[in-house]
Design an enzyme around this catalytic site. Structure first.
Site, PDB file in Angstrom:
ATOM      1  N   TRP A  90      -0.993   0.137  -2.221  1.00 50.00           N
ATOM      2  CA  TRP A  90      -1.580  -0.948  -1.984  1.00 50.00           C
ATOM      3  C   TRP A  90      -0.981  -2.456  -1.899  1.00 50.00           C
ATOM      4  CZ3 TRP A  90      -4.056  -4.528  -5.809  1.00 50.00           C
ATOM      5  CH2 TRP A  90      -3.405  -4.631  -6.996  1.00 50.00           C
ATOM      6  N   ASP A  91       0.544  -2.222  -2.249  1.00 50.21           N
ATOM      7  CA  ASP A  91       1.338  -3.389  -2.174  1.00 50.21           C
ATOM      8  C   ASP A  91       1.313  -3.831  -0.971  1.00 50.21           C
ATOM      9  OD1 ASP A  91       1.743  -1.325  -4.489  1.00 50.21           O
ATOM     10  OD2 ASP A  91       3.822  -2.329  -4.662  1.00 50.21           O
TER      11      ASP A  91
ATOM     12  N   GLU B 191      -2.925  -0.503 -14.738  1.00 46.61           N
ATOM     13  CA  GLU B 191      -2.919   0.768 -15.277  1.00 46.61           C
ATOM     14  C   GLU B 191      -2.538   1.261 -16.378  1.00 46.61           C
ATOM     15  OE1 GLU B 191       0.595   1.471 -12.438  1.00 46.61           O
ATOM     16  OE2 GLU B 191      -0.868   1.767 -10.617  1.00 46.61           O
TER      17      GLU B 191
ATOM     18  N   LYS C 268      -1.375  -3.924 -18.217  1.00 54.67           N
ATOM     19  CA  LYS C 268      -0.075  -3.906 -17.643  1.00 54.67           C
ATOM     20  C   LYS C 268      -0.145  -5.249 -16.675  1.00 54.67           C
ATOM     21  CE  LYS C 268       2.598  -0.709 -14.610  1.00 54.67           C
ATOM     22  NZ  LYS C 268       2.647   0.642 -14.012  1.00 54.67           N
ATOM     23  N   GLN C 269      -0.926  -5.410 -15.960  1.00 56.14           N
ATOM     24  CA  GLN C 269      -0.844  -6.407 -14.723  1.00 56.14           C
ATOM     25  C   GLN C 269      -2.163  -7.044 -14.568  1.00 56.14           C
ATOM     26  OE1 GLN C 269      -0.355  -2.712 -12.569  1.00 56.14           O
ATOM     27  NE2 GLN C 269      -0.500  -3.832 -10.811  1.00 56.14           N
TER      28      GLN C 269
HETATM   29  O1  IFM Z   1       1.069  -0.260  -6.590  1.00 52.30           O
HETATM   30  C1  IFM Z   1       2.076  -0.831  -7.751  1.00 52.30           C
HETATM   31  C2  IFM Z   1       1.094  -0.562  -9.209  1.00 52.30           C
HETATM   32  O2  IFM Z   1       0.027  -1.811  -9.006  1.00 52.30           O
HETATM   33  C3  IFM Z   1       1.913  -0.831 -10.135  1.00 52.30           C
HETATM   34  N1  IFM Z   1       2.949   0.295 -10.315  1.00 52.30           N
HETATM   35  C4  IFM Z   1       3.805   0.226  -9.175  1.00 52.30           C
HETATM   36  C5  IFM Z   1       3.104   0.429  -7.718  1.00 52.30           C
HETATM   37  C6  IFM Z   1       4.215   0.157  -7.009  1.00 52.30           C
HETATM   38  O3  IFM Z   1       4.652  -1.004  -6.763  1.00 52.30           O
END
Ligand code: IFM
Length: 753
Positions: free
Chosen positions: A334-335, A474, A574-575
């Site tokens: 999705w990046d 995640e 995580k984010q």
């Molecule tokens: O898409 C990301 C995910 O959100 C977090 N782990 C790494 C992936 C690839 O950059």
């Protein structure tokens, strides 16, 4: 345009071999070459990749971007001594990547163990004009008497992806005593790969060739007087057939190589520079800052955004590590739609269209995955390559004590990607007004993704809920009613409904289903303190002190102290997750809610993903917290450019590069697209005095410049945008000043374009 910056490596340090091999990698969107040294070092990982060339090495392996036979390596022998910076004495070392030309240059002064001094200068680039062309050049000057120089270089097919060999050698040839050609085929017989190269040396040099153990080499030897130089110029052509073998490809490749060899290094570089110059003209973000690394970060990001984007091929998309390394196996996440596409959308909308067509062309794979999982519509793969099928490895790292492997849950449940793609489709439609695309590919993408959500819900007490999902965070898996996923799914279905209504087609029940979904889908509302629950159970989980882990953001060090299952049961992100939602759908939340959620979630976020800090920065900027926004933006820049020696070893963080642009344009320039309207709310950080950038909007080319109290917009035709939430029509050059009552249009407008 002010001169572009460069990236310098001032010190030779083997700990940084792979980091700089990534940061200084060359690329043109089709071909990427890691910036490894000419001479071999055991610790450096060579890498050369073609966009879209994936292969699975065998049973139990994952489809991955093929690391091609190496063209960079040179065995250099100086008066009988093997040249290596790990022996002898290094007197001078300077490596520099020029972002304008894409040329990487290294200058080394070296004293051999015998006490002889040499200057070794080498340079290389990937052509931005001829997509298969890679050129390098080396000059070696002995200073303490004449010396015999030997250089062996060619095509080294011993290269693998960390031991996984993808290519069978089919034929090795040397044509006309000059042109080396290696022909390979992927082990599944699907793609032919051809590498050709030619080395131009002095007529006085002795030249011979060898083919042994998958290495086809030209050996050059020449005795050079003190102060004179040995030179070798290597031109190479790299190509692959991505959709089936083709015996003609090798001959074509040789023709392309011959053309390059005739043109030579300097002419090819000049031609490539022209192409790059035009690209920079339409993309560069310029900043006047009291910190020179800010401009460098922007140039670095855009350089890599150019290098990673396969503009030539709509069947390829952008990998999470671009074309700079083996990380994430070269897969697409999705990046691309969320972190990378906006840059293209507003600098070269045709590229954004193409990235969306990549998904559209892969709808069949998304249908297959949805059906396999028992759902309808399009469930795009969490990790995608060329086939459109799910490529996420089933297992992550092994626990070497138990021998058990950790399952990767993202492919099973990280479904927000489906709505992220729809979000990008809508952004494209709004920014371009491309009716033709929206009527066909756009509508189909919106409808098929919406169909997935319609089938994905469960009914609980009369309302629809989304169970067993993973949001962007995640570290929190298999939860119900993740706010990010639900709001984005709601938006996705609303977009599809709108598209269907506009198209005026017959109602086959789709409209009614969408209406019902929109009316009944549970969307977690802010509680009294305005904080939105990340999911049903999040608030009931304990918190722990994250200071230590936040200080090592990006390293996932929390997983050394706690198992994944334990992390899952704590308020640890995580984010960005709810904060990501605030970023994606800003019009849905008032400013007090945005601030409350930023304050609640940020301290609970480790920022172990490179997709996190920059988004926090943009949301902070939208809250008017400029210092905080700038700190996050800088931290985002440092994900690759910071000092940590190994953070980028296996490739650039593509999303983080995209986010450097997002932070400047959406954060500090305050560009926001809400319900199809373009809003500009500038708010530069204290360190910056001026920010300028080009911006495409509805077929109009805007040039935007801002200081702390002026905003200048130059357009090539009339356009309406919103400043301080008020609609203003601008044409030609329009200047605004910041007054006590907000931004005011300058009374005298000079309509020069
Ligand atoms: O898409 C990301 C995910 O959100 C977090 N782990 C790494 C992936 C690839 O950059």
């Amino acid at each position: 345009m002010n001169p572009l910056t460069t990236l310098v490596e001032a010190r030779f340090d083997p700990h940084y071999h792979n980091k700089y091999a990534t940061l200084m990698a060359a690329g043109n969107g089709a071909l990427g070459v890691r910036a490894t040294h000419d001479e071999a070092y055991a610790t450096q990982t060579r890498g050369m990749y073609l966009a879209g060339l994936y292969h699975r090495a065998g049973e139990g392996e994952t489809t991955e971007l093929v690391n091609l036979p190496d063209l960079v390596g040179m065995e250099i022998e100086l008066n009988g001594e093997i040249f290596s910076l790990l022996s002898g004495e290094l007197l001078r070392y300077h490596r520099e990547l020029c972002f304008a030309s894409g040329e990487l240059t290294r200058v080394v002064d070296w004293r051999s163990a015998q006490g002889l001094r040499f200057t070794i200068t080498s340079s290389r680039f990937v052509s931005a004009q001829r997509l298969g062309a890679f050129c390098s050049r080396i000059a070696i000057t002995p200073h303490d008497g004449s010396a015999t120089i030997r250089v062996a270089t060619g095509i080294d097919a011993t290269q693998t992806n960390s031991g996984r060999q993808h290519l069978a050698e089919r034929e090795l040839r040397v044509f006309d005593n000059r042109y080396l050609q290696g022909r390979y085929r992927t082990l599944d017989n699907h793609s032919d790969v051809t590498l050709c190269c030619a080395c131009q040396v002095s007529p006085q040099a002795q030249v011979s060739f060898s083919a042994k153990n998958r290495r086809l080499l030209q050996h050059t030897q020449q005795t050079i007087a003190a102060g004179e130089s040995f030179t070798l110029e290597k031109c190479a052509w790299v190509s692959a057939t991505l959709d089936g073998p083709d015996d003609n490809a090798a001959a074509q490749s040789l023709i392309r190589l011959r053309e390059c060899a005739v043109a030579g290094y300097d002419a090819l570089l000049a031609e490539s520079l022209q192409t790059r110059r035009a690209w920079w003209q339409g993309a560069r973000v310029e900043v006047e800052s009291d910190r020179e690394q800010d401009q460098q970060a922007l140039d670095f990001a855009l350089y890599h955004l150019h290098a990673m984007t396969p503009r030539h091929d709509e069947r390829s998309s952008i990998a999470a590590k671009g074309l700079t390394g083996e990380g994430y196996k070269g897969h697409v996440f999705w990046d691309t739609e969320v972190f990378l596409l906006p840059f293209h959308l507003h600098t070269a909308p045709g590229v954004a269209r193409q990235l969306l067509r990549y998904r559209w062309l892969n709808l069949a794979g998304a249908h297959r995955k949805a059906a396999r999982c028992g759902w309808q519509g399009a469930l795009f793969p969490w990790e995608s390559a060329r086939s459109g099928d799910e490529e996420t490895p089933e297992f992550a790292a092994i626990n070497i004590r138990t021998g058990l492997r950790q399952k990767v849950a993202s492919a099973e449940a990280e479904h927000h990607l489906v709505a992220d793609i729809a979000w990008a489709v809508a952004a494209y439609g709004q920014a371009t007004g491309d009716g033709a695309f929206m009527a066909q590919e756009g509508r189909e993408l919106l409808e098929e993704t919406a169909r997935f959500w319609l089938s994905r819900t469960q009914t609980v007490n009369g309302r629809l809920e989304l169970h067993d999902v993973i949001g962007p965070d995640e570290y929190t898996e298999h939860i119900n009613n993740n706010a990010y996923t639900s709001y984005l799914a709601h938006y996705n279905v609303a977009l599809a409904l709108d598209a269907r209504r506009r198209s005026g087609g017959p109602d086959d029940g789709f409209i009614t289903q969408c209406e019902d979904f929109l009316a009944r889908l549970f969307l977690p509302m802010p509680r009294q303190d305005r904080v939105i629950a990340q999911d049903d159970t999040f608030f009931s989980k304990p918190t722990i002190d994250l200071t230590r882990y936040r200080a090592q953001a990006g390293s996932q060090s929390v997983l050394l102290d706690y198992s994944r299952a334990e992390v899952n049961e704590m308020q640890i992100l995580k984010q960005a997750d709810v904060v990501m939602l605030l970023y994606m759908l800003p019009w849905r939340f008032d400013s007090a809610t945005v601030a409350a959620n930023l304050d609640y979630y940020e301290p609970r976020t480790i920022h172990d993903s490179s997709l996190s800090k920059a988004i926090h920065g943009i949301v902070a900027a939208r809250c008017g917290r400029n210092d905080e926004a700038y700190r996050f933006w800088r931290a985002g820049c440092d994900i690759d450019l910071g000092d940590a020696p190994h953070s980028s070893d296996d490739g650039i963080h593509a999303a983080a590069a995209g986010a450097i642009w997002l932070g400047a344009v959406q954060g500090f320039a305050g560009i926001r697209i809400e319900k199809g309207e373009l809003h500009v709310t500038p708010s530069l950080p204290q360190h910056w005095t001026r920010l300028t950038f080009p911006f495409c909007w509805r077929g109009c080319q805007l040039n935007i410049a801002m200081t702390h109290d002026t905003l200048t917009l130059i357009t090539d035709r009339a356009v309406t945008l919103f400043i301080d939430a008020a609609a203003v029509e601008i044409d030609g050059r329009t200047v605004f000043h910041l007054t006590d009552h907000g931004w005011r249009k300058e009374a005298i407008c000079n309509p020069t374009r």
